[in-house]
Design a protein around this motif. Structure first.
Motif, PDB file in Angstrom:
ATOM      1  N   GLY A  79      14.486  30.948  58.846  1.00 40.50           N
ATOM      2  CA  GLY A  79      15.420  32.070  58.798  1.00 40.50           C
ATOM      3  C   GLY A  79      15.372  32.957  60.041  1.00 40.50           C
ATOM      4  N   GLY A  80      14.479  32.652  60.982  1.00 45.89           N
ATOM      5  CA  GLY A  80      14.380  33.411  62.218  1.00 45.89           C
ATOM      6  C   GLY A  80      13.365  34.538  62.185  1.00 45.89           C
ATOM      7  N   LYS A  81      12.652  34.686  61.071  1.00 45.80           N
ATOM      8  CA  LYS A  81      11.643  35.739  60.943  1.00 45.80           C
ATOM      9  C   LYS A  81      10.381  35.354  61.736  1.00 45.80           C
ATOM     10  N   PRO A  82       9.850  36.257  62.591  1.00 47.31           N
ATOM     11  CA  PRO A  82       8.650  35.948  63.382  1.00 47.31           C
ATOM     12  C   PRO A  82       7.448  35.619  62.491  1.00 47.31           C
ATOM     13  N   LEU A  83       6.641  34.675  62.942  1.00 44.84           N
ATOM     14  CA  LEU A  83       5.436  34.250  62.222  1.00 44.84           C
ATOM     15  C   LEU A  83       4.208  34.373  63.121  1.00 44.84           C
ATOM     16  N   SER A 130      -0.086  28.679  57.474  1.00 45.20           N
ATOM     17  CA  SER A 130      -0.552  28.314  56.140  1.00 45.20           C
ATOM     18  C   SER A 130       0.583  28.028  55.156  1.00 45.20           C
ATOM     19  N   VAL A 131       1.734  28.613  55.337  1.00 48.91           N
ATOM     20  CA  VAL A 131       2.855  28.399  54.414  1.00 48.91           C
ATOM     21  C   VAL A 131       3.945  27.530  55.045  1.00 48.91           C
ATOM     22  N   HIS A 132       4.195  27.726  56.307  1.00 46.01           N
ATOM     23  CA  HIS A 132       5.334  27.070  56.959  1.00 46.01           C
ATOM     24  C   HIS A 132       4.983  25.793  57.719  1.00 46.01           C
ATOM     25  N   THR A 168      10.241  26.908  65.784  1.00 45.73           N
ATOM     26  CA  THR A 168      10.633  27.148  64.399  1.00 45.73           C
ATOM     27  C   THR A 168       9.819  26.211  63.528  1.00 45.73           C
ATOM     28  N   LEU A 169       9.036  26.804  62.616  1.00 45.10           N
ATOM     29  CA  LEU A 169       8.222  25.997  61.704  1.00 45.10           C
ATOM     30  C   LEU A 169       9.016  25.760  60.430  1.00 45.10           C
TER      31      LEU A 169
END
Length: 185
Positions: free
Chosen positions: A96-100, A132-134, A154-155
Motif C-alpha cells: 500500500g506504500g506505507k514505509p516499513l 516479520s509480517v511482510h 516493496t515487500l
C-alpha cells in the motif's frame, strides 16, 4: 700417506629475487603485465625494472616499480590496498506504500534496518530485506566505487505473512492447523 686436496668453489647467483605478498590472498595484481593471484616469488634480471600493480575492481589501485641493483638482491613488495565502497540508500514499503522498518542483510550479514544509508563494499553481491509480517526480498547487487544508489523495495505481505504466522504459532499449532484443513503430516 695420502695426498688430500680441498677444492673450494663459490657459486654466485646472476639473478635477484622478487617476492610479492598480498592481502587479501585473493587479490589480483600483475608483474610487468603478467596477471597473478596470491603471494608469489620469482627470479628477476638485475637492472631491469619490474612493475607490480594491483588493479582489482574491489580495491584501490596501487603498486610500485622495483629494480635489483646487484645479483643476489632479494626484493619484497607488499600490496594491501583498501577496499572500495559505494553508498546504498535503502527504504522499504508495504504493497500500500506505507514505509516499513525491515532488516537489511548484505552477503548474509545483518547490517541494520530501513530506512537507512549503508556504506557497502563494491564486491558485495547479495542484498536481502526482511520484515516479520511482510516477508522478504532478495536481489543481486552490482555496485561501483563512490556511487550512491537509492533503492525503494516493496515487500509483498501475502507470502511473508503466511510463513511468519506458522512460525509464530509454533510446531504444535501448525500441526493443528493442518489437521483442521484435513491434511495429514
Amino acid at each position: 700417506s695420502g695426498d688430500q686436496r680441498s677444492v673450494e668453489w663459490r657459486l654466485d647467483p646472476n639473478f635477484a629475487t622478487l617476492k610479492v605478498e598480498v592481502s587479501p590472498e585473493s587479490l589480483s595484481y600483475s608483474i610487468n603485465g603478467s596477471v597473478r593471484l596470491g603471494d608469489y616469488s620469482q627470479r628477476i634480471t638485475v637492472g631491469k625494472p619490474y612493475r607490480v600493480v594491483s588493479d582489482d575492481r574491489c580495491y584501490a589501485s596501487g603498486g610500485e616499480e622495483v629494480k635489483a641493483g646487484k645479483p643476489g638482491d632479494d626484493l619484497a613488495v607488499r600490496i594491501a590496498p583498501a577496499k572500495l565502497y559505494a553508498t546504498l540508500d535503502l527504504s522499504a514499503k508495504d504493497p500500500g506504500g506505507k514505509p516499513l522498518e525491515a532488516d537489511v542483510y548484505i552477503d548474509g550479514h545483518r547490517v541494520g534496518s530501513t530506512p537507512n544509508e549503508f556504506k557497502v563494499w563494491v564486491c558485495s553481491s547479495r542484498l536481502r530485506l526482511s520484515h516479520s509480517v511482510h516477508g522478504e526480498d532478495k536481489s543481486t547487487l552490482s555496485l561501483s566505487a563512490g556511487e550512491q544508489t537509492r533503492q525503494v523495495v516493496t515487500l509483498n505481505d501475502s507470502a511473508g505473512a503466511k510463513a511468519n504466522r506458522l512460525r509464530a504459532w509454533g510446531w504444535g499449532s501448525g500441526v493443528l492447523a493442518l489437521a483442521a484443513t484435513g491434511l495429514t503430516v
